[in-house]
Design a protein around this motif. Structure first.
Motif, mmCIF file in Angstrom:
data_model
loop_
_atom_site.group_PDB
_atom_site.id
_atom_site.type_symbol
_atom_site.label_atom_id
_atom_site.label_comp_id
_atom_site.label_asym_id
_atom_site.label_seq_id
_atom_site.Cartn_x
_atom_site.Cartn_y
_atom_site.Cartn_z
ATOM 1 N N CYS A 69 41.915 9.810 3.856
ATOM 2 C CA CYS A 69 42.742 10.187 4.761
ATOM 3 C C CYS A 69 44.751 10.192 4.438
ATOM 4 O O CYS A 69 45.252 9.477 3.695
ATOM 5 C CB CYS A 69 43.170 8.094 5.714
ATOM 6 N N ARG A 76 51.021 8.692 12.127
ATOM 7 C CA ARG A 76 50.175 10.579 11.965
ATOM 8 C C ARG A 76 49.377 10.083 11.157
ATOM 9 O O ARG A 76 49.020 10.438 9.819
ATOM 10 C CB ARG A 76 50.747 11.414 12.564
ATOM 11 N N GLU A 77 47.719 10.322 11.012
ATOM 12 C CA GLU A 77 46.577 10.015 10.695
ATOM 13 C C GLU A 77 45.660 11.282 10.649
ATOM 14 O O GLU A 77 45.402 11.376 11.762
ATOM 15 C CB GLU A 77 46.330 8.616 10.588
ATOM 16 N N ARG A 78 44.958 11.294 10.100
ATOM 17 C CA ARG A 78 43.833 11.887 9.858
ATOM 18 C C ARG A 78 43.180 12.233 8.202
ATOM 19 O O ARG A 78 43.570 12.238 7.022
ATOM 20 C CB ARG A 78 44.079 13.932 9.766
ATOM 21 N N THR A 80 40.726 13.736 5.912
ATOM 22 C CA THR A 80 40.316 14.651 5.505
ATOM 23 C C THR A 80 39.033 15.704 4.728
ATOM 24 O O THR A 80 38.811 16.273 4.656
ATOM 25 C CB THR A 80 41.670 15.012 4.411
ATOM 26 N N SER A 192 38.257 12.824 13.614
ATOM 27 C CA SER A 192 39.618 12.628 12.964
ATOM 28 C C SER A 192 39.276 14.594 12.295
ATOM 29 O O SER A 192 39.914 14.419 12.289
ATOM 30 C CB SER A 192 39.857 11.877 12.342
ATOM 31 N N ASP A 195 38.674 17.397 14.499
ATOM 32 C CA ASP A 195 39.807 17.342 15.195
ATOM 33 C C ASP A 195 39.974 17.554 16.387
ATOM 34 O O ASP A 195 39.572 18.415 17.567
ATOM 35 C CB ASP A 195 40.456 18.777 14.632
ATOM 36 N N LEU B 149 46.818 18.204 8.350
ATOM 37 C CA LEU B 149 47.086 16.591 8.986
ATOM 38 C C LEU B 149 47.899 16.812 10.498
ATOM 39 O O LEU B 149 47.883 16.381 12.008
ATOM 40 C CB LEU B 149 48.122 15.960 8.655
ATOM 41 N N GLY B 152 45.943 19.583 13.124
ATOM 42 C CA GLY B 152 45.361 17.627 13.770
ATOM 43 C C GLY B 152 45.960 17.118 14.994
ATOM 44 O O GLY B 152 45.152 16.567 15.077
ATOM 45 N N THR B 153 47.626 16.531 14.665
ATOM 46 C CA THR B 153 48.491 15.666 15.033
ATOM 47 C C THR B 153 48.755 16.330 15.824
ATOM 48 O O THR B 153 49.762 15.111 16.501
ATOM 49 C CB THR B 153 48.380 14.916 14.308
#
Lengths: 240, 240
Positions: A69, A76-78, A80, A192, A195, B149, B152-153
Motif C-alpha cells: 500500500c 490517502r491510500e492505495r 499498489t 483500490s 482505481d 496514488l 487513484g485518489t
DNA sequence: CGGATCTTTGAGCGGGGTCAAATTAGGTGG
DNA sequence: CCACCTAATTTGACCCCGCTCAAAGATCCG
C-alpha cells in the motif's frame, strides 16, 4: 505487532523449492551461503513492514500472500499490488533510510528476511545474484507500468476481468490451478488496486458471472471461459 | 528515423555537469573510464527506442525531455512518465531481449548511450556505481507508485495541480525556475499520464487560473501561489 | 500567408460514484 | 455445534464528475 520469529539458521523446508516454482526468481540456497537468511511468520492482517520503519532488509515471500500500500501524509491510500510466493519485497525502499510503503499480510505468511547491506555485499561477489536482483527490480517496474496501462485504458468490467486473468496466470506459474482459485484479498483492496469502488468491483463480478465467463461465490472464483474473458478484457479501447 | 550520432569518445561538454545538478545521479565521468559512452542527438518527435527493438543500452538524458509510453498489442497506449536531464532510461527493460516500451523525444535532446552488458560489468567492479544504479531503479519504482496514488485518489483538477507542482519541483532540482516554466508536452500527453481526457486537462488548467493559483498561456505556466496550490492538490480525498 | 495541429470552450450525457439497506460470510464464546 | 456479532459483499436508486461530440480559436511551421 511484530512478525513472529520462526527459526534461525537453515529452514526446515527444502530451500530450493522457491527456485523451482519461480522462474527467474532469487536463489535462496545460494544466498544463504553468504548472508544470514532468517524466516518469519506473519499473521493475517499484520504488517510485514510499514512506512517510516527503518529499512534493514528485503523479503522473499515463501508462503501466503500480501498487499503493498502506498500512502500519503494526508491519509490517502492505495493498494499498489498483491504479492505471493516467490515475490521479492522491499526493493522499492533501497536507497532510503526507512521503508516507503506498507506491506500487509492478507493471510498467514512465511517470509524470508534478507538483511540489506549484506545482500548488497553478496551481490558484489556473485554476478549471477546481482543480475537476478536487477532483473527482479526491472520486472517490478514493468509490472507496475503494465497495470497503469490497464487501469488507464480499460472500463471497470474489463479491469476486473484483467485482474482475474492476472491472478490466474500467477497461480498457474506457481503450479496451482489458474482457472479456479480463492481470492485472498477483499473487494475494497481489489477496488483500490484497480482505481474503482468496492461496489463497482462487486457489480463487475456479478456481470461477468451473468455473461457466463466466470463463477463467483464470495472469494471463490472459477474462470469458466478464460479465452472469452481474455478477448473481453483486451477489447480495444474502453467498451461500454 | 535513427537518432543522430553526435561525437565519439569524450564529450565536448564538461561531463561532471550531469552530476552537479542531479543529486544521486549516475556519475558519467566515472562510467566513461570503464565503458564506451557515446552521445546522440534525438530530434523532437523521434523515438529514442521503441517497443520490440533489441535491448542494447541504457540512456542518460543530458538535455531535452522525453516521454515514456506503455502500449498494448491491441493499440491501447498510455504515457507512463516524462523524463528530463539526469534521468536514466531503459532500466525497465533489463532482463529482456527487446525494449518493453516506447520513448519519444518531446523536443531536441542530447542523450548519453550506456551499452548494457558493459555497464553491468563495470558495476561489478565499482560498488559505488552499482549502488547508484540500484537506487535509480528503486527511485523509479517509488516514482511510479507515487503517481498511482495521485491518480487513484485525487480529482481531475487536483491531479493537474499535483502535476504542475511535480514539474516545478523537478525544474528546481535542475537549477531552473520551479515557478515559471514551459511545458514540453501537449495536453494529450498530460491527459494520458493523469488518466484524463485532454479537454479535462484544459478545463482544469483554466479553472486553476480562474482560482488565481496559476497563469497559463498554452504551454507557458506560472505558479502564482505554489503553497495554495500544494494545499489544493493535497486536500484529503477527492474534492468535488 | 495557408494548412495542420494543438488548445479552449460549450452542451449534453453516461459510467461509475454515493448513499442506503439487505444479505451473507466469518470469527468468537458459550 | 450453534447463537451471536461484526465485517464483508451484494444490490438498488439516484446523481455528478469527467467523457463525448462539436466547433471555434491559437499556435506552429513551411
Amino acid at each position: 505487532m511484530n512478525p513472529q520469529f520462526v527459526s534461525p539458521g537453515p529452514s526446515a523446508l527444502p530451500a530450493r523449492e522457491i527456485f523451482r516454482n519461480v522462474p527467474h526468481g532469487v536463489d535462496i540456497d545460494q544466498l544463504r551461503r553468504h548472508v544470514l537468511v532468517t524466516q518469519w511468520r506473519v499473521r493475517a492482517g499484520q504488517y510485514l513492514y510499514r512506512n517510516g520503519q527503518a529499512f534493514r532488509a528485503l523479503y522473499l515471500v515463501h508462503a501466503g500472500s500480501l498487499k503493498t500500500c502506498e500512502l500519503a501524509d494526508d491519509g490517502r491510500e492505495r493498494v499498489t499490488g498483491f504479492r505471493m510466493r516467490g515475490d521479492l519485497l522491499g526493493v522499492e525502499s533501497i536507497g532510503l533510510d526507512a521503508y516507503g510503503c506498507d506491506v500487509i499480510a492478507l493471510e498467514d505468511c512465511v517470509i524470508f528476511e534478507l538483511p540489506y547491506p549484506p545482500v548488497l555485499v553478496a551481490c558484489q561477489q556473485l554476478p549471477e545474484l546481482q543480475a537476478r536482483f536487477t532483473e527482479a527490480m526491472a520486472r517490478e517496474i514493468r509490472h507496475d507500468r503494465s497495470w497503469m496501462l490497464t487501469v488507464g485504458t480499460l472500463s471497470a468490467e474489463q479491469r476486473v476481468a484483467a485482474f482475474l486473468l492476472d491472478i490466474g496466470a500467477r497461480m498457474m506459474r506457481l503450479g496451482l490451478s489458474g482457472h479456479q482459485f480463492i481470492l485472498r484479498m477483499g473487494r475494497m483492496d481489489i477496488a483500490s488496486f484497480l482505481d474503482l469502488k468496492h461496489e463497482t468491483v462487486s457489480r463487475a463480478l456479478s456481470r461477468l458471472e451473468a455473461l457466463g465467463y466466470i463463477t463467483v461465490r464470495c472469494r471463490e472464483v472459477k474462470l469458466r471461459e478464460p479465452s472469452e474473458l481474455r478477448v473481453y478484457a483486451s477489447a480495444s479501447r474502453k467498451v461500454h
